[in-house]
Scaffold this motif. Structure first.
Motif, PDB file in Angstrom:
ATOM      1  N   PHE A   1      -1.028  13.131   4.132  1.00 31.30           N
ATOM      2  CA  PHE A   1      -0.503  12.656   5.408  1.00 31.30           C
ATOM      3  C   PHE A   1      -1.366  12.749   6.545  1.00 31.30           C
ATOM      4  O   PHE A   1      -2.382  13.521   6.588  1.00 31.30           O
ATOM      5  CB  PHE A   1       0.794  13.742   5.932  1.00 31.30           C
ATOM      6  CG  PHE A   1       1.452  13.115   7.026  1.00 31.30           C
ATOM      7  CD1 PHE A   1       2.356  12.345   7.122  1.00 31.30           C
ATOM      8  CD2 PHE A   1       1.157  13.852   8.254  1.00 31.30           C
ATOM      9  CE1 PHE A   1       2.906  11.438   8.028  1.00 31.30           C
ATOM     10  CE2 PHE A   1       1.762  13.269   9.423  1.00 31.30           C
ATOM     11  CZ  PHE A   1       2.726  12.145   9.310  1.00 31.30           C
ATOM     12  N   ASP A   2      -1.712  11.682   7.400  1.00 33.11           N
ATOM     13  CA  ASP A   2      -2.670  11.629   8.544  1.00 33.11           C
ATOM     14  C   ASP A   2      -1.798  11.640   9.635  1.00 33.11           C
ATOM     15  O   ASP A   2      -1.534  10.592  10.299  1.00 33.11           O
ATOM     16  CB  ASP A   2      -3.544  10.393   8.137  1.00 33.11           C
ATOM     17  CG  ASP A   2      -4.603  10.191   9.095  1.00 33.11           C
ATOM     18  OD1 ASP A   2      -4.790  11.292   9.898  1.00 33.11           O
ATOM     19  OD2 ASP A   2      -5.081   9.312   9.078  1.00 33.11           O
ATOM     20  N   SER A   3      -1.924  12.977  10.054  1.00 24.06           N
ATOM     21  CA  SER A   3      -1.442  13.245  11.529  1.00 24.06           C
ATOM     22  C   SER A   3      -2.332  12.686  12.481  1.00 24.06           C
ATOM     23  O   SER A   3      -2.116  12.459  13.782  1.00 24.06           O
ATOM     24  CB  SER A   3      -1.067  14.400  11.927  1.00 24.06           C
ATOM     25  OG  SER A   3      -2.164  15.458  11.854  1.00 24.06           O
TER      26      SER A   3
ATOM     27  N   ILE B 256      -4.879  13.454  17.678  1.00 25.49           N
ATOM     28  CA  ILE B 256      -3.444  13.065  17.072  1.00 25.49           C
ATOM     29  C   ILE B 256      -3.243  11.863  17.310  1.00 25.49           C
ATOM     30  O   ILE B 256      -3.435  11.161  18.484  1.00 25.49           O
ATOM     31  CB  ILE B 256      -2.550  14.154  17.747  1.00 25.49           C
ATOM     32  CG1 ILE B 256      -1.025  14.374  16.706  1.00 25.49           C
ATOM     33  CG2 ILE B 256      -2.093  13.819  19.019  1.00 25.49           C
ATOM     34  CD1 ILE B 256      -0.261  15.490  16.877  1.00 25.49           C
ATOM     35  N   LYS B 257      -2.263  10.971  16.188  1.00 22.99           N
ATOM     36  CA  LYS B 257      -1.904   9.681  16.462  1.00 22.99           C
ATOM     37  C   LYS B 257      -0.803   9.908  17.295  1.00 22.99           C
ATOM     38  O   LYS B 257       0.155  10.887  17.507  1.00 22.99           O
ATOM     39  CB  LYS B 257      -1.467   9.413  15.062  1.00 22.99           C
ATOM     40  CG  LYS B 257      -2.661   8.955  13.999  1.00 22.99           C
ATOM     41  CD  LYS B 257      -2.214   8.307  12.716  1.00 22.99           C
ATOM     42  CE  LYS B 257      -3.263   8.167  11.957  1.00 22.99           C
ATOM     43  NZ  LYS B 257      -4.256   7.111  12.508  1.00 22.99           N
ATOM     44  N   PRO B 258      -0.282   8.639  18.109  1.00 26.19           N
ATOM     45  CA  PRO B 258       1.023   8.488  18.597  1.00 26.19           C
ATOM     46  C   PRO B 258       2.049   8.950  17.748  1.00 26.19           C
ATOM     47  O   PRO B 258       2.072   8.416  16.495  1.00 26.19           O
ATOM     48  CB  PRO B 258       0.815   6.917  19.181  1.00 26.19           C
ATOM     49  CG  PRO B 258      -0.561   6.590  18.829  1.00 26.19           C
ATOM     50  CD  PRO B 258      -1.156   7.355  17.797  1.00 26.19           C
TER      51      PRO B 258
ATOM     52  N   VAL C 151       1.473   6.899   3.727  1.00 27.00           N
ATOM     53  CA  VAL C 151       0.999   5.692   2.835  1.00 27.00           C
ATOM     54  C   VAL C 151      -0.783   6.281   2.780  1.00 27.00           C
ATOM     55  O   VAL C 151      -1.510   5.566   1.897  1.00 27.00           O
ATOM     56  CB  VAL C 151       0.925   4.689   3.297  1.00 27.00           C
ATOM     57  CG1 VAL C 151       2.564   4.185   3.375  1.00 27.00           C
ATOM     58  CG2 VAL C 151      -0.008   4.166   4.685  1.00 27.00           C
ATOM     59  N   ASP C 152      -1.292   7.096   3.506  1.00 30.44           N
ATOM     60  CA  ASP C 152      -2.722   7.375   3.438  1.00 30.44           C
ATOM     61  C   ASP C 152      -3.417   7.984   2.027  1.00 30.44           C
ATOM     62  O   ASP C 152      -4.552   8.014   2.021  1.00 30.44           O
ATOM     63  CB  ASP C 152      -3.024   8.411   4.629  1.00 30.44           C
ATOM     64  CG  ASP C 152      -4.292   8.016   5.265  1.00 30.44           C
ATOM     65  OD1 ASP C 152      -4.781   7.086   5.058  1.00 30.44           O
ATOM     66  OD2 ASP C 152      -4.769   8.647   6.239  1.00 30.44           O
ATOM     67  N   MET C 153      -2.437   8.111   1.035  1.00 32.89           N
ATOM     68  CA  MET C 153      -2.847   8.373  -0.239  1.00 32.89           C
ATOM     69  C   MET C 153      -2.802   7.065  -1.286  1.00 32.89           C
ATOM     70  O   MET C 153      -2.791   7.155  -2.528  1.00 32.89           O
ATOM     71  CB  MET C 153      -2.302   9.500  -0.923  1.00 32.89           C
ATOM     72  CG  MET C 153      -0.870   9.671  -0.444  1.00 32.89           C
ATOM     73  SD  MET C 153       0.170   8.330  -0.880  1.00 32.89           S
ATOM     74  CE  MET C 153       0.148   8.461  -2.695  1.00 32.89           C
TER      75      MET C 153
ATOM     76  N   THR D 198     -11.471  13.436  14.848  1.00 31.73           N
ATOM     77  CA  THR D 198     -10.842  13.866  13.624  1.00 31.73           C
ATOM     78  C   THR D 198      -9.634  13.107  12.884  1.00 31.73           C
ATOM     79  O   THR D 198      -9.279  13.360  11.835  1.00 31.73           O
ATOM     80  CB  THR D 198      -9.871  15.276  14.040  1.00 31.73           C
ATOM     81  OG1 THR D 198      -8.518  14.854  14.843  1.00 31.73           O
ATOM     82  CG2 THR D 198     -10.631  16.424  14.522  1.00 31.73           C
ATOM     83  N   ASP D 199      -9.344  12.036  13.497  1.00 37.26           N
ATOM     84  CA  ASP D 199      -8.560  10.842  12.832  1.00 37.26           C
ATOM     85  C   ASP D 199      -9.471   9.958  11.987  1.00 37.26           C
ATOM     86  O   ASP D 199      -8.683   9.452  11.340  1.00 37.26           O
ATOM     87  CB  ASP D 199      -7.782  10.054  13.949  1.00 37.26           C
ATOM     88  CG  ASP D 199      -6.649   9.245  13.387  1.00 37.26           C
ATOM     89  OD1 ASP D 199      -6.150   9.620  12.185  1.00 37.26           O
ATOM     90  OD2 ASP D 199      -6.137   8.525  14.018  1.00 37.26           O
ATOM     91  N   ALA D 200     -10.734  10.097  12.147  1.00 38.02           N
ATOM     92  CA  ALA D 200     -11.579   9.162  11.374  1.00 38.02           C
ATOM     93  C   ALA D 200     -11.919  10.384  10.031  1.00 38.02           C
ATOM     94  O   ALA D 200     -13.047  10.792   9.858  1.00 38.02           O
ATOM     95  CB  ALA D 200     -12.568   8.960  11.824  1.00 38.02           C
TER      96      ALA D 200
ATOM     97  N   THR E  77      -9.024   1.980   7.804  1.00 38.56           N
ATOM     98  CA  THR E  77      -8.924   1.532   8.968  1.00 38.56           C
ATOM     99  C   THR E  77      -7.837   0.737   9.370  1.00 38.56           C
ATOM    100  O   THR E  77      -7.478  -0.177   8.949  1.00 38.56           O
ATOM    101  CB  THR E  77     -10.294   0.886   9.594  1.00 38.56           C
ATOM    102  OG1 THR E  77     -10.225  -0.416   8.732  1.00 38.56           O
ATOM    103  CG2 THR E  77     -11.686   1.781   9.165  1.00 38.56           C
ATOM    104  N   GLY E  78      -7.327   1.073  10.707  1.00 41.84           N
ATOM    105  CA  GLY E  78      -6.443   0.107  11.373  1.00 41.84           C
ATOM    106  C   GLY E  78      -6.758  -1.001  11.815  1.00 41.84           C
ATOM    107  O   GLY E  78      -6.261  -2.234  11.824  1.00 41.84           O
ATOM    108  N   ALA E  79      -8.322  -0.835  12.026  1.00 39.26           N
ATOM    109  CA  ALA E  79      -9.160  -2.123  12.342  1.00 39.26           C
ATOM    110  C   ALA E  79      -9.085  -3.413  11.163  1.00 39.26           C
ATOM    111  O   ALA E  79      -8.949  -4.613  11.547  1.00 39.26           O
ATOM    112  CB  ALA E  79     -10.570  -2.156  12.479  1.00 39.26           C
TER     113      ALA E  79
HETATM  114  N1  BES Z   1      -5.330   6.220   7.835  1.00 42.79           N
HETATM  115  C1  BES Z   1      -5.937   5.623   9.017  1.00 42.79           C
HETATM  116  C2  BES Z   1      -6.011   4.325   8.945  1.00 42.79           C
HETATM  117  C3  BES Z   1      -4.795   3.605   8.615  1.00 42.79           C
HETATM  118  C4  BES Z   1      -3.948   2.784   9.609  1.00 42.79           C
HETATM  119  C5  BES Z   1      -4.192   3.424   7.263  1.00 42.79           C
HETATM  120  C6  BES Z   1      -3.141   1.991   9.401  1.00 42.79           C
HETATM  121  C7  BES Z   1      -2.890   2.663   7.313  1.00 42.79           C
HETATM  122  C8  BES Z   1      -2.315   2.014   8.192  1.00 42.79           C
HETATM  123  C9  BES Z   1      -7.231   6.373   9.215  1.00 42.79           C
HETATM  124  O1  BES Z   1      -7.652   7.805   8.796  1.00 42.79           O
HETATM  125  C10 BES Z   1      -7.515   6.372  10.884  1.00 42.79           C
HETATM  126  O2  BES Z   1      -6.842   6.822  11.239  1.00 42.79           O
HETATM  127  N2  BES Z   1      -8.437   5.669  11.192  1.00 42.79           N
HETATM  128  C11 BES Z   1      -8.802   5.315  12.575  1.00 42.79           C
HETATM  129  C12 BES Z   1     -10.371   5.407  12.458  1.00 42.79           C
HETATM  130  C13 BES Z   1     -10.720   5.555  14.128  1.00 42.79           C
HETATM  131  C14 BES Z   1     -10.250   6.849  14.650  1.00 42.79           C
HETATM  132  C15 BES Z   1     -12.196   5.346  14.219  1.00 42.79           C
HETATM  133  C16 BES Z   1      -7.989   4.052  13.057  1.00 42.79           C
HETATM  134  O3  BES Z   1      -8.051   3.142  12.414  1.00 42.79           O
HETATM  135  O4  BES Z   1      -7.511   4.156  14.199  1.00 42.79           O
END
Ligand code: BES
Ligand code: MN
Ligand code: ZN
Length: 504
Positions: free
Chosen positions: A278-280, A285-287, A296-298, A355-357, A385-387
């Motif tokens: 899980f990626d909070s 922190i994410k929105p 799904v981060d695994m 910390t989200d990277a 990456t979301g990018a």
């Molecule tokens: N787990 C995310 C990326 C992700 C995004 C997976 C959408 C599945 C769907 C990754 O750990 C993340 O948070 N990446 C950041 C990187 C940023 C902080 C440089 C992102 O993409 O925003």
């Protein structure tokens, strides 16, 4: 659901339904259907002309036959153009055909399609089994009602299938049992990965992933080593452990090894899967909106373990290491702070400005570990990456490498599997933005080109082994039901990885 290849004329099949594939530019229906029972063919032809049915790709037509024909229905499915007839187009069309079999509640069905020109009837049988299994997969693990009829079609895949026996009509004398076996194994490995991805973080933790790896090893004779936190500390995996320190759950560094039983392996490869259960986002922190999807981060780990399950049964003469640095990315009193400096197992220092990277931090130590194994190639799969989702959308994974041969091999395996990859450049100059004032590097660059900078970060942890990075953040999950794909986790990567290894 059981599959068998039967050497009969399609007109001899008796059962609930016969699924027939037709080309849109093939012979006239009367000719294409000449092998059917004459009475059945007449009824089908009548409906074809009445409905002006054109067998374009995935178009379907259901014809009620019945009477004393021994068949309840004939289902026609369009296979598209003959020249574009490939395993993947067949799988897509038959996936839709399988859904039609489900809709008419068939329990027994025959399937009759033209043989693929490449690979012939055996490849055709394999593709049919793979597609029908995947299309009919219905995940009801988290519903209290185990059958769809009990609850008015609240399902992720239009309700469960009643099919128990599928007879694939063949003309020759190939090793169809082996083709059926391969199709089943590939589909089951993919379904295994789908279910790992779809299960939420209170069901799938690092411990669960380690248990699944152990079970795969036991069932198929692989070696499985689970490195505990203390083992990782001893190996100096400060980047991975930095991420893991925010959760109350124990981290598990999974190393699963498949070795051919006899002789020296022709090649040795490592497959790394990102295993953030899980990626909070951690303190960065994410929105709230969309955070639930971070289960799904695994997906990379699921693909690696799914491939291990498949390869453990197909037994190629290649040695394969499956590596997952599993943990979750959480917020707590002991989570890493933005600005913390971590030291990875190759001695490099990282300033964690976000910390989200976190994925790249866990992958850094996994890459160093893999390279130490002395393998010939490393493949990593990561929802990184979301990018990448912004750049390529939900159906295409990013591919980054400095080794064009590996890029070619992944693309070929992807094409054979119907999984799409698009190469992005490893633009070295973009690493400038990741320079740190205080440490060797930062863990993020500027927002622009985020998929490329992530790959450039990973590159700092690979010295000389040919390596390819696959960013699967887009295709790991889908909200669309299409072809043989259902809503939820897709199992993306399993089939490409398997075909990549088999083609080494
Ligand atoms: N787990 C995310 C990326 C992700 C995004 C997976 C959408 C599945 C769907 C990754 O750990 C993340 O948070 N990446 C950041 C990187 C940023 C902080 C440089 C992102 O993409 O925003
Ligand atoms: Mn993240
Ligand atoms: Zn992540």
């Amino acid at each position: 659901m059981e599959f068998e290849a039967v050497r009969i004329s399609p007109g001899e099949y008796r059962g609930d339904a016969l699924l027939v594939g037709l080309f849109q530019d093939g012979p006239e229906p009367a000719q294409a259907l000449a092998a059917l029972d004459a009475a059945v063919a007449a009824m089908v032809l009548e409906v074809i002309s009445e409905e002006e049915f054109k067998p374009k790709s995935r178009q379907k037509l259901t014809v009620r036959v019945g009477g004393d024909t021994g068949l309840r229905k004939v289902l026609l499915v369009g296979l598209g153009e003959q020249a574009k007839y490939k395993p993947e187009s067949l799988r897509q069309c038959i996936g839709e055909g399988a859904r039609a079999l489900k809709a008419i509640k068939a329990t027994t069905a025959g399937v009759w399609v033209p043989p693929l020109s490449e690979g012939g009837e055996e490849a055709t049988v394999e593709a049919l089994v793979e597609a029908i299994r995947l299309a009919l997969h219905e995940d009801r693990r988290f519903r209290s009602k185990k059958s769809d009829s009990e609850e008015n079609g609240n399902s992720n895949n239009g309700g469960e299938s009643k099919l128990t026996k599928v007879s694939l009509v063949v003309a020759g004398e190939g090793d169809y049992a082996e083709a059926v076996r391969r199709g089943n194994i590939l589909a089951e490995g993919t379904i295994f990965a789908r279910e790992l991805v779809s299960a939420p973080a209170n069901y799938v933790t690092a411990v669960t992933l380690a248990e699944q790896a152990t079970a795969i090893a036991e069932a198929n004779g692989l070696e499985c080593e689970i490195l505990e936190k203390e083992d990782c500390e001893r190996l100096g995996m400060g980047a991975y452990l930095g991420v893991a320190q925010g959760t109350d759950l124990p981290p598990k560094f999974i190393h699963l090894t498949y070795k051919p039983a006899h002789g020296t392996p022709r090649k040795r490869v490592a497959i790394i899967g990102k295993g953030i259960t899980f990626d909070s986002g951690g303190l960065s922190i994410k929105p709230a909106k969309g955070m639930e999807l971070m289960k799904v981060d695994m997906g990379g780990a699921a693909a690696a373990l799914g491939a291990a399950k498949v390869l453990g049964q197909l037994k190629p003469d290649i040695e394969v290491h499956f590596i997952v640095a599993a943990t979750e990315n959480m917020v707590s009193g002991h989570a890493i702070h933005p600005g913390d400096i971590l030291t990875a197992s190759n001695g490099k220092t990282i300033e964690v400005d976000n910390t989200d990277a976190e994925g790249r931090l866990t992958l850094a130590d996994a890459l160093v570990f893999s390279e130490k194994l002395g393998v010939d190639a490393i493949v990593d799969l990561a929802t990184l990456t979301g990018a990448c989702v912004v750049a390529l959308g939900n159906d295409i994974a990013g591919l980054l490498t400095e080794n064009e041969e590996l890029a070619r091999q992944i693309r070929a395996a992807g094409e054979a599997s119907g999984e799409k990859f698009w190469q992005l450049p490893m633009e070295e100059s973009y690493f400038e933005g990741m320079k740190s004032v205080v440490a060797d590097m930062r863990n993020t660059g500027s927002r622009e080109g985020g998929t490329i900078t992530a790959a450039l970060f990973l590159k700092q942890f690979v010295e000389k082994t040919p390596w390819v990075h696959l960013d699967i953040a887009g295709p790991v999950w889908t909200e669309k039901q299409k072809g043989y794909t259902n809503r939820g986790g897709t199992g993306f990567g399993v089939r490409t990885l398997v075909r990549f290894v088999l083609a080494q």
